[in-house]
Design a protein around this motif. Structure first.
Motif, mmCIF file in Angstrom:
data_model
loop_
_atom_site.group_PDB
_atom_site.id
_atom_site.type_symbol
_atom_site.label_atom_id
_atom_site.label_comp_id
_atom_site.label_asym_id
_atom_site.label_seq_id
_atom_site.Cartn_x
_atom_site.Cartn_y
_atom_site.Cartn_z
ATOM 1 N N GLY A 366 -44.685 23.954 -25.369
ATOM 2 C CA GLY A 366 -44.638 25.320 -25.857
ATOM 3 C C GLY A 366 -46.027 25.883 -26.087
ATOM 4 N N HIS A 367 -46.069 27.129 -26.571
ATOM 5 C CA HIS A 367 -47.352 27.762 -26.864
ATOM 6 C C HIS A 367 -47.979 27.179 -28.126
ATOM 7 C CE1 HIS A 367 -47.257 30.775 -23.713
ATOM 8 N NE2 HIS A 367 -46.001 31.052 -24.025
ATOM 9 N N GLN A 368 -47.139 26.883 -29.118
ATOM 10 C CA GLN A 368 -47.662 26.394 -30.383
ATOM 11 C C GLN A 368 -48.014 24.919 -30.258
ATOM 12 O OE1 GLN A 368 -45.011 26.942 -33.656
ATOM 13 N NE2 GLN A 368 -46.555 26.556 -35.187
ATOM 14 N N GLY A 369 -49.258 24.593 -30.523
ATOM 15 C CA GLY A 369 -49.710 23.213 -30.455
ATOM 16 C C GLY A 369 -49.746 22.642 -29.054
ATOM 17 N N ALA A 370 -49.945 23.488 -28.040
ATOM 18 C CA ALA A 370 -49.923 23.013 -26.656
ATOM 19 C C ALA A 370 -51.052 22.025 -26.389
ATOM 20 C CB ALA A 370 -50.016 24.196 -25.701
ATOM 21 N N LEU A 371 -52.252 22.311 -26.924
ATOM 22 C CA LEU A 371 -53.373 21.406 -26.697
ATOM 23 C C LEU A 371 -53.157 20.066 -27.389
ATOM 24 C CD1 LEU A 371 -56.351 23.923 -27.085
ATOM 25 C CD2 LEU A 371 -55.280 23.087 -24.981
ATOM 26 N N THR A 372 -52.567 20.099 -28.573
ATOM 27 C CA THR A 372 -52.309 18.861 -29.306
ATOM 28 C C THR A 372 -51.233 18.031 -28.640
ATOM 29 O OG1 THR A 372 -52.909 20.007 -31.349
ATOM 30 C CG2 THR A 372 -51.740 17.919 -31.571
ATOM 31 N N HIS A 373 -50.191 18.700 -28.158
ATOM 32 C CA HIS A 373 -49.059 17.986 -27.577
ATOM 33 C C HIS A 373 -49.298 17.545 -26.139
ATOM 34 C CE1 HIS A 373 -46.463 20.420 -30.642
ATOM 35 N NE2 HIS A 373 -47.068 19.385 -31.207
ATOM 36 N N ARG A 374 -50.310 18.088 -25.491
ATOM 37 C CA ARG A 374 -50.532 17.742 -24.084
ATOM 38 C C ARG A 374 -50.853 16.257 -23.931
ATOM 39 N NH1 ARG A 374 -51.379 19.599 -19.183
ATOM 40 N NH2 ARG A 374 -50.887 21.716 -19.811
ATOM 41 N N ALA A 375 -51.678 15.735 -24.823
ATOM 42 C CA ALA A 375 -52.009 14.310 -24.736
ATOM 43 C C ALA A 375 -50.759 13.455 -24.934
ATOM 44 C CB ALA A 375 -53.063 13.962 -25.784
ATOM 45 N N ASN A 376 -49.912 13.845 -25.880
ATOM 46 C CA ASN A 376 -48.662 13.096 -26.086
ATOM 47 C C ASN A 376 -47.737 13.232 -24.886
ATOM 48 O OD1 ASN A 376 -46.928 11.634 -28.249
ATOM 49 N ND2 ASN A 376 -45.576 13.243 -27.464
ATOM 50 N N ALA A 377 -47.714 14.411 -24.263
ATOM 51 C CA ALA A 377 -46.875 14.616 -23.081
ATOM 52 C C ALA A 377 -47.325 13.751 -21.921
ATOM 53 C CB ALA A 377 -46.878 16.091 -22.683
ATOM 54 N N GLU A 378 -48.629 13.573 -21.780
ATOM 55 C CA GLU A 378 -49.127 12.690 -20.728
ATOM 56 C C GLU A 378 -48.713 11.246 -20.980
ATOM 57 O OE1 GLU A 378 -50.366 13.543 -17.969
ATOM 58 O OE2 GLU A 378 -50.645 15.678 -18.377
ATOM 59 N N GLN A 379 -48.680 10.837 -22.248
ATOM 60 C CA GLN A 379 -48.208 9.497 -22.572
ATOM 61 C C GLN A 379 -46.711 9.356 -22.254
ATOM 62 O OE1 GLN A 379 -49.190 8.454 -26.591
ATOM 63 N NE2 GLN A 379 -51.384 8.806 -26.313
ATOM 64 N N LEU A 380 -45.938 10.420 -22.524
ATOM 65 C CA LEU A 380 -44.515 10.394 -22.178
ATOM 66 C C LEU A 380 -44.328 10.269 -20.668
ATOM 67 C CD1 LEU A 380 -43.105 13.194 -24.548
ATOM 68 C CD2 LEU A 380 -43.034 10.727 -24.889
ATOM 69 N N ARG A 381 -45.162 10.975 -19.931
ATOM 70 C CA ARG A 381 -45.073 10.882 -18.461
ATOM 71 C C ARG A 381 -45.422 9.471 -17.993
ATOM 72 N NH1 ARG A 381 -48.336 15.046 -14.666
ATOM 73 N NH2 ARG A 381 -46.464 16.312 -15.002
ATOM 74 N N ALA A 382 -46.407 8.851 -18.609
ATOM 75 C CA ALA A 382 -46.782 7.491 -18.220
ATOM 76 C C ALA A 382 -45.665 6.496 -18.535
ATOM 77 C CB ALA A 382 -48.074 7.082 -18.941
ATOM 78 N N VAL A 383 -45.013 6.680 -19.666
ATOM 79 C CA VAL A 383 -43.894 5.806 -20.024
ATOM 80 C C VAL A 383 -42.753 5.966 -19.028
ATOM 81 C CG1 VAL A 383 -42.085 5.451 -21.746
ATOM 82 C CG2 VAL A 383 -44.475 5.654 -22.458
ATOM 83 N N ALA A 384 -42.456 7.203 -18.633
ATOM 84 C CA ALA A 384 -41.398 7.426 -17.647
ATOM 85 C C ALA A 384 -41.761 6.820 -16.301
ATOM 86 C CB ALA A 384 -41.144 8.927 -17.510
ATOM 87 N N ALA A 385 -43.027 6.907 -15.927
ATOM 88 C CA ALA A 385 -43.449 6.314 -14.653
ATOM 89 C C ALA A 385 -43.303 4.793 -14.686
ATOM 90 C CB ALA A 385 -44.886 6.715 -14.350
ATOM 91 N N GLN A 386 -43.618 4.181 -15.821
ATOM 92 C CA GLN A 386 -43.446 2.731 -15.937
ATOM 93 C C GLN A 386 -41.977 2.326 -15.820
ATOM 94 O OE1 GLN A 386 -45.266 1.582 -19.619
ATOM 95 N NE2 GLN A 386 -47.364 1.998 -18.895
ATOM 96 N N ALA A 387 -41.075 3.211 -16.274
ATOM 97 C CA ALA A 387 -39.645 2.932 -16.173
ATOM 98 C C ALA A 387 -39.077 3.304 -14.813
ATOM 99 C CB ALA A 387 -38.886 3.668 -17.273
ATOM 100 N N GLY A 388 -39.924 3.771 -13.887
ATOM 101 C CA GLY A 388 -39.458 4.161 -12.558
ATOM 102 C C GLY A 388 -38.712 5.460 -12.537
ATOM 103 N N VAL A 389 -39.036 6.358 -13.461
ATOM 104 C CA VAL A 389 -38.345 7.644 -13.593
ATOM 105 C C VAL A 389 -39.296 8.752 -13.177
ATOM 106 C CG1 VAL A 389 -37.259 9.242 -15.216
ATOM 107 C CG2 VAL A 389 -36.844 6.790 -15.420
ATOM 108 N N ALA A 390 -38.800 9.678 -12.353
ATOM 109 C CA ALA A 390 -39.596 10.845 -11.978
ATOM 110 C C ALA A 390 -39.721 11.787 -13.174
ATOM 111 C CB ALA A 390 -38.953 11.570 -10.796
ATOM 112 N N THR A 391 -40.787 12.565 -13.206
ATOM 113 C CA THR A 391 -41.040 13.451 -14.344
ATOM 114 C C THR A 391 -41.321 14.864 -13.863
ATOM 115 O OG1 THR A 391 -43.394 12.877 -14.342
ATOM 116 C CG2 THR A 391 -41.949 11.616 -15.804
ATOM 117 N N VAL A 392 -41.006 15.805 -14.756
ATOM 118 C CA VAL A 392 -41.339 17.213 -14.564
ATOM 119 C C VAL A 392 -41.996 17.678 -15.854
ATOM 120 C CG1 VAL A 392 -40.448 19.545 -14.240
ATOM 121 C CG2 VAL A 392 -39.483 17.658 -12.921
#
Length: 397
Positions: A366-392
């Motif tokens: 979202g707009h609120q806290g986008a810069l703060t949450h971006r790093a966490n979102a990248e970690q979520l994407r990495a976790v999904a990639a490790q599980a063999g799951v595609a991400t959007v």
């Protein structure tokens, strides 16, 4: 000190000072200034009160209205005036409640005259999705000087008004090809090797294929080994799990949690555009098991608009229900906000392990806290990639 120096107190003090000066100096000009300022002050206190006299609000239509978030809507409220003099700059406040979250919409009516009833709500816009119920209507006026803000609450007769605010879909590109799952009641015909009742096609035998799939009659006619394919009915299916936001993200249109609801609506639109049937699993509803597929976009939007806050444990339970109901070849979409804990996503994705389905993790920012949450979102994407799951990963426009 600033609280004491209000406009009304300053004007009253100024009028008193001019009165004392006029009595001491006996100057007609000072008397005139005192009378002029006193008249303005009295009008500033009296006119707001007179503006709200003879004012009433009635209901134009009953029922539940539907509107998309951010779009202008008609609330079905009509302001009527019974006295002869007009009212200027009347502020109308409507208070709405949904899931313990209260929101106040304000709009200003320039002029209200007797016999001309303006309809409220044409400029009202709900910034966030939800099923809102009207709980209070208040009128306020400070015309002309704003010295006094006269207020009046309307009687509790508007409890029948409700507005279903549908989420505005976020455009999304599905990252993987849409696969067809076997379904006897489906409308798509697919071909597979093996035995069936309806022949689909014949092709040449390739090295390493099972000899049991060879059509010996066809092979005898052409003089070489031929593999037989048979037709099978199938369907496109998407099973959707959404992590609905809780406080304080609930009702905040700039939060990542509410953006995940918009992203889920966009995923559903992409699936429905492909002719897929969509099954929505509310993470906060323990009775979602065996829910029939929702193919109507309007019903699906209503379910997303009414999605209640869900905990990480409820999200995992919803994923477990999907794992039980999912069949081979189906698509599974897990929509989460970018501020979700990494451990919670790991627990949810663990329910999809070894499923013969296409799983896509959709992460919303979202707009609120986008810069703060971006790093966490990248970690979520990495976790999904490790599980063999595609991400959007989608950001709010």
């Amino acid at each position: 000190m600033e609280r004491l120096l209000t406009r009304s107190r300053v004007l009253v003090a100024f009028c008193g000072t001019l009165l004392l000066a006029a009595l001491n100096r006996r100057d007609p000009m000072v008397y005139g200034m005192f009378l002029f300022l006193t008249t303005l002050t009295v009008l500033g206190f009296v006119l707001p009160w007179l503006s709200l006299r003879g004012m009433s609000v009635r209901l134009k239509n009953d029922g539940v209205a539907e509107v998309q978030e951010g779009a202008a809507c008609d609330l079905g409220l009509v302001v009527e005036r019974s006295v002869r003099w007009p009212a200027f700059m009347v502020d109308v406040e409507t208070e709405w409640e949904w899931a313990g979250h209260r929101m106040v919409l304000r709009q200003t009516v320039p002029v209200i005259r007797k016999g001309a009833a303006p309809v409220l709500g044409r400029l009202a816009r709900f910034p966030c999705r939800g099923h809102y119920r009207l709980v209070a209507v208040r009128l306020a006026s400070g015309f002309p000087l704003g010295l006094l803000q006269a207020r009046r609450s309307m009687p509790q007769q508007h409890t029948g008004i409700a507005v279903h605010v549908l989420p505005r879909p976020q455009a999304v590109h599905w990252p993987l090809p849409w696969s067809v799952s076997p379904d006897a009641s489906g409308t798509l015909a697919t071909r597979h090797t093996g035995q069936s009742f309806e022949l689909g096609l014949l092709r040449e035998y390739q090295q390493g294929e099972s000899v049991g799939r060879v059509s010996w009659r066809a092979s005898a006619r052409v003089g070489e080994l031929v593999i037989q394919h048979f037709q099978q009915m199938g369907a496109l299916a998407l099973r959707l799990v959404v992590h609905a936001p809780g406080a304080p993200a609930l009702g905040d249109p700039r939060s990542a949690g509410e953006q995940s609801i918009r992203l889920a609506a966009g995923v559903c639109d992409a699936a429905l555009a492909q002719g897929a049937k969509v099954v929505h699993y509310p993470a906060a509803d323990g009775e979602a098991k065996d829910r029939p597929p929702v193919q109507d976009a309007a019903l699906l939007r209503q379910a997303l608009a009414s999605a209640l806050p869900s905990s990480p444990e409820q999200l995992r339970q919803a994923c477990a229900r999907v794992a039980v109901d999912a069949r081979a070849g189906e698509q599974i979409a897990l929509v989460v906000p970018g501020d979700l804990a990494v451990a919670d996503l790991q627990a949810a994705l663990a329910e999809f392990a070894r499923l013969p389905c296409t799983v896509v993790a959709c992460i919303a920012l979202g707009h609120q806290g986008a810069l703060t949450h971006r790093a966490n979102a990248e970690q979520l994407r990495a976790v999904a990639a490790q599980a063999g799951v595609a991400t959007v990963l989608e950001e709010a426009p």
